[in-house]
Scaffold this motif. Structure first.
Motif, PDB file in Angstrom:
ATOM      1  N   SER A   1      -0.531   3.874   3.542  1.00  0.00           N
ATOM      2  CA  SER A   1      -0.058   4.490   2.406  1.00  0.00           C
ATOM      3  C   SER A   1       1.418   5.502   2.859  1.00  0.00           C
ATOM      4  CB  SER A   1      -0.847   5.637   2.014  1.00  0.00           C
ATOM      5  OG  SER A   1      -0.475   6.673   1.291  1.00  0.00           O
TER       6      SER A   1
ATOM      7  N   ASN B   1     -12.717   7.646   2.039  1.00  0.00           N
ATOM      8  CA  ASN B   1     -13.901   7.306   2.975  1.00  0.00           C
ATOM      9  C   ASN B   1     -13.874   8.446   3.917  1.00  0.00           C
ATOM     10  OD1 ASN B   1     -15.426   6.689   5.159  1.00  0.00           O
ATOM     11  ND2 ASN B   1     -14.449   4.463   5.418  1.00  0.00           N
TER      12      ASN B   1
ATOM     13  N   GLU C   1       0.022   4.049  -2.577  1.00  0.00           N
ATOM     14  CA  GLU C   1      -1.385   4.469  -2.706  1.00  0.00           C
ATOM     15  C   GLU C   1      -1.801   5.862  -2.179  1.00  0.00           C
ATOM     16  OE1 GLU C   1      -3.785   1.225  -1.388  1.00  0.00           O
ATOM     17  OE2 GLU C   1      -2.907  -0.254  -2.477  1.00  0.00           O
ATOM     18  N   ASN C   2      -2.732   6.544  -2.534  1.00  0.00           N
ATOM     19  CA  ASN C   2      -3.053   7.917  -2.262  1.00  0.00           C
ATOM     20  C   ASN C   2      -3.008   7.652  -0.612  1.00  0.00           C
ATOM     21  OD1 ASN C   2      -4.156  10.174  -1.451  1.00  0.00           O
ATOM     22  ND2 ASN C   2      -5.114  10.452  -3.465  1.00  0.00           N
ATOM     23  N   TYR C   3      -2.611   8.987  -0.050  1.00  0.00           N
ATOM     24  CA  TYR C   3      -2.880   8.924   1.454  1.00  0.00           C
ATOM     25  C   TYR C   3      -4.362   8.961   2.181  1.00  0.00           C
ATOM     26  CZ  TYR C   3      -1.644  13.501  -0.131  1.00  0.00           C
ATOM     27  OH  TYR C   3      -1.553  14.662  -0.707  1.00  0.00           O
ATOM     28  N   SER C   4      -5.167   9.552   1.013  1.00  0.00           N
ATOM     29  CA  SER C   4      -6.485   9.519   1.509  1.00  0.00           C
ATOM     30  C   SER C   4      -7.303   8.157   1.218  1.00  0.00           C
ATOM     31  CB  SER C   4      -7.120  10.731   0.671  1.00  0.00           C
ATOM     32  OG  SER C   4      -8.531  10.858   1.047  1.00  0.00           O
ATOM     33  N   SER C   5      -8.182   7.828   2.029  1.00  0.00           N
ATOM     34  CA  SER C   5      -8.834   6.513   1.592  1.00  0.00           C
ATOM     35  C   SER C   5     -10.045   6.834   0.881  1.00  0.00           C
ATOM     36  CB  SER C   5      -9.122   5.841   3.091  1.00  0.00           C
ATOM     37  OG  SER C   5      -9.978   6.638   3.761  1.00  0.00           O
TER      38      SER C   5
ATOM     39  N   GLY D   1       0.853  -1.190   0.008  1.00  0.00           N
ATOM     40  CA  GLY D   1       0.056  -0.069  -0.025  1.00  0.00           C
ATOM     41  C   GLY D   1       0.831   1.294  -0.154  1.00  0.00           C
TER      42      GLY D   1
ATOM     43  N   LYS E   1     -13.318   7.648   7.517  1.00  0.00           N
ATOM     44  CA  LYS E   1     -11.925   7.133   7.891  1.00  0.00           C
ATOM     45  C   LYS E   1     -11.071   7.855   6.795  1.00  0.00           C
ATOM     46  CE  LYS E   1      -9.861   3.079   9.440  1.00  0.00           C
ATOM     47  NZ  LYS E   1      -8.626   3.058   8.666  1.00  0.00           N
TER      48      LYS E   1
ATOM     49  N   ASP F   1      -7.916   8.354   6.471  1.00  0.00           N
ATOM     50  CA  ASP F   1      -6.642   8.506   6.081  1.00  0.00           C
ATOM     51  C   ASP F   1      -6.436   6.971   5.807  1.00  0.00           C
ATOM     52  OD1 ASP F   1      -4.014   9.149   6.118  1.00  0.00           O
ATOM     53  OD2 ASP F   1      -3.612   8.566   8.160  1.00  0.00           O
ATOM     54  N   ASN F   2      -5.548   6.484   4.642  1.00  0.00           N
ATOM     55  CA  ASN F   2      -5.164   5.298   4.426  1.00  0.00           C
ATOM     56  C   ASN F   2      -3.887   4.757   5.054  1.00  0.00           C
ATOM     57  OD1 ASN F   2      -4.189   3.193   2.950  1.00  0.00           O
ATOM     58  ND2 ASN F   2      -4.048   4.166   0.953  1.00  0.00           N
TER      59      ASN F   2
END
Length: 280
Positions: free
Chosen positions: A55, A46, A40-44, A37, A49, A51-52
């Motif tokens: 990431s 969602n 992948e973008n730091y934003s999920s 991961g 929630k 934050d990813n």
């Protein structure tokens, strides 16, 4: 007996740089979740929630300086170290750190990166995500960096390596200070040149620039390892590349050369004298 050799902090490319400091302890690997991961973008996406968590993306782009797939940079500074009491500093590195912060601020994606953390309600935790960490090995360098970097318009955490132990930041700049050249008074040079086996590079009247073979803190790779392993997403090392490449540890291993070649392979090596032309 389970070895604690899986880390969940840093992008796998940063892990590759510090891996050789763990050879004797069974190695160090990024967790599988990070490997999958990390980019992948730091934003999920969602809103509940946002934050990813795995990431390690930073999303910064500035031509010839940084891009989203670069997570390690060595900025090669060819300056001389100077002594202040028992401590050391390096003016050219301070200048390079100032420029690096300007460049990070003008990179595409920097404002988005900073505002991504606005969802964190706790001020202290939000600040930790937004701060750029500046780490150095010498008290005098820390003092001078603090003075020079006031009012840069971006939150910073400036500290010594020992104080940074156990901490982490998304973006870390490490100022190594040590150099193959040192600035000293002519009298000091005459007094120690035989003992230290150093030679004159440049006579500046009452002062001289002489060679230096003393690497100081870097004899203890654990300390460099602490500094290099604080970054989660982007690690920028400011230092004299040739000087560090020549050094071998007590077992004759060129640890720093290995670390620098990993940065070259996966990240970027930039000459400090090229930074000015990138600032707009």
């Amino acid at each position: 007996f389970a070895r604690c050799n899986i880390q969940y902090r840093m992008h796998p490319d940063i892990n590759e740089v510090i891996k050789q400091f763990y050879i004797d302890d069974g190695g160090l690997e990024a967790a599988d979740e990070l490997k999958q991961g990390a980019n992948e973008n730091y934003s999920s996406g969602n809103s509940q929630k946002p934050d990813n968590v795995f990431s390690r993306h930073h999303g910064l782009y500035l031509k010839d300086f940084v891009s989203p797939d670069v997570h390690t940079i060595w900025v090669n500074v060819n300056g001389e170290e100077k002594r202040e009491g028992t401590s050391l500093f390096n003016d050219q590195e301070i200048d390079a750190v100032q420029k690096i912060i300007k460049l990070l601020k003008q990179a595409e994606g920097f404002n988005e990166f900073q505002s991504h953390w606005d969802y964190i309600k706790d001020d202290f935790k939000r600040l930790q995500e937004q701060q750029i960490g500046v780490i150095t090995f010498y008290g005098e360098q820390k003092k001078k960096l603090k003075a020079k970097l006031t009012g840069v318009g971006v939150p910073l955490k400036i500290n010594s390596v020992d104080k940074f132990q156990g901490m982490e930041r998304n973006i870390i700049i490490v100022s190594t200070v040590r150099s193959d050249k040192q600035f000293m008074t002519k009298n000091d040079f005459q007094r120690v040149k035989e003992k230290l086996n150093i030679s004159l590079l440049k006579d500046e009247g009452g002062n001289v620039i002489a060679t230096n073979n003393e690497i100081g803190f870097a004899k203890l790779p654990q300390r460099l390892n602490v500094a290099l392993s604080r970054a989660k997403r982007l690690l920028i090392v400011v230092g004299n590349k040739n000087f560090f490449e020549q050094f071998t540890d007590s077992k004759g291993r060129p640890l720093y050369k290995n670390a620098i070649s990993e940065i070259e392979k996966r990240g970027k090596i930039i000459e400090a004298n090229q930074l000015s032309r990138l600032i707009r």
